[in-house]
Scaffold this motif. Structure first.
Motif, PDB file in Angstrom:
ATOM      1  N   LEU A  11       0.828  -1.207   0.000  1.00 39.30           N
ATOM      2  CA  LEU A  11       0.000   0.000   0.000  1.00 39.30           C
ATOM      3  C   LEU A  11       0.865   1.261   0.000  1.00 39.30           C
ATOM      4  CD1 LEU A  11      -2.888   1.149   0.094  1.00 39.30           C
ATOM      5  CD2 LEU A  11      -2.687   1.107   2.598  1.00 39.30           C
ATOM      6  N   SER A  12       1.947   1.253   0.773  1.00 37.05           N
ATOM      7  CA  SER A  12       2.801   2.449   0.812  1.00 37.05           C
ATOM      8  C   SER A  12       3.466   2.685  -0.544  1.00 37.05           C
ATOM      9  CB  SER A  12       3.850   2.335   1.918  1.00 37.05           C
ATOM     10  OG  SER A  12       4.766   1.305   1.635  1.00 37.05           O
ATOM     11  N   TYR A  14       2.253   1.643  -3.447  1.00 37.55           N
ATOM     12  CA  TYR A  14       1.164   2.019  -4.356  1.00 37.55           C
ATOM     13  C   TYR A  14       0.837   3.500  -4.222  1.00 37.55           C
ATOM     14  CZ  TYR A  14      -3.700   2.470  -5.939  1.00 37.55           C
ATOM     15  OH  TYR A  14      -4.859   2.893  -6.527  1.00 37.55           O
ATOM     16  N   ARG A  15       0.721   3.973  -3.008  1.00 38.44           N
ATOM     17  CA  ARG A  15       0.403   5.388  -2.788  1.00 38.44           C
ATOM     18  C   ARG A  15       1.487   6.299  -3.353  1.00 38.44           C
ATOM     19  NH1 ARG A  15      -1.946   4.911   3.367  1.00 38.44           N
ATOM     20  NH2 ARG A  15      -4.073   4.344   2.762  1.00 38.44           N
ATOM     21  N   LYS A  18       1.103   6.281  -7.098  1.00 41.79           N
ATOM     22  CA  LYS A  18      -0.143   6.953  -7.495  1.00 41.79           C
ATOM     23  C   LYS A  18       0.012   8.466  -7.422  1.00 41.79           C
ATOM     24  CE  LYS A  18      -5.056   6.877  -6.449  1.00 41.79           C
ATOM     25  NZ  LYS A  18      -6.110   6.314  -5.597  1.00 41.79           N
ATOM     26  N   THR A  62      -6.363   2.155 -11.216  1.00 34.87           N
ATOM     27  CA  THR A  62      -5.484   3.317 -11.349  1.00 34.87           C
ATOM     28  C   THR A  62      -4.745   3.293 -12.679  1.00 34.87           C
ATOM     29  OG1 THR A  62      -5.185   3.464  -8.952  1.00 34.87           O
ATOM     30  CG2 THR A  62      -3.509   4.526 -10.329  1.00 34.87           C
TER      31      THR A  62
END
Length: 100
Positions: A11-12, A14-15, A18, A62
């Protein structure tokens, strides 16, 4: 094999990708956009491999959403013809004109 540590780690990353992708698209540097797409694709497959299906779906959305803003495509992703939410295949040029 879901684990909270794997989820938080992916998640980190990915963020970070993004947030960075729009800046790379605005810069007009195709190599940087391609690298960011490659990183997102890698994260997608890692999420699937760890059983994090919902995270993988978000990453996939995304990637596809970003296609409205640049012409670079991942291998295997067609220039046009995505089926979105059960609707017939849609031309990306048509998507460019409307809201996501």
């Amino acid at each position: 094999m879901k684990s909270k540590a794997a989820f938080e780690h992916l998640l980190s990353h990915y963020r970070a990708q993004k947030v960075g992708l729009p800046l790379k698209v605005e810069s007009g540097d195709s190599i940087k956009v391609a690298m960011s797409l490659g990183a997102l694709d890698c994260l997608y497959w890692q999420a699937l491999g760890n059983g994090l299906t919902n995270l993988a779906k978000g990453i996939g959305r995304t990637i596809i959403h970003s296609y409205k803003y640049h012409q670079i495509r991942l291998p295997g992703h067609p220039q046009q013809g995505y089926q979105v939410n059960g609707y017939p295949k849609m031309d990306l040029k048509m998507l460019l004109g409307g809201a996501a």
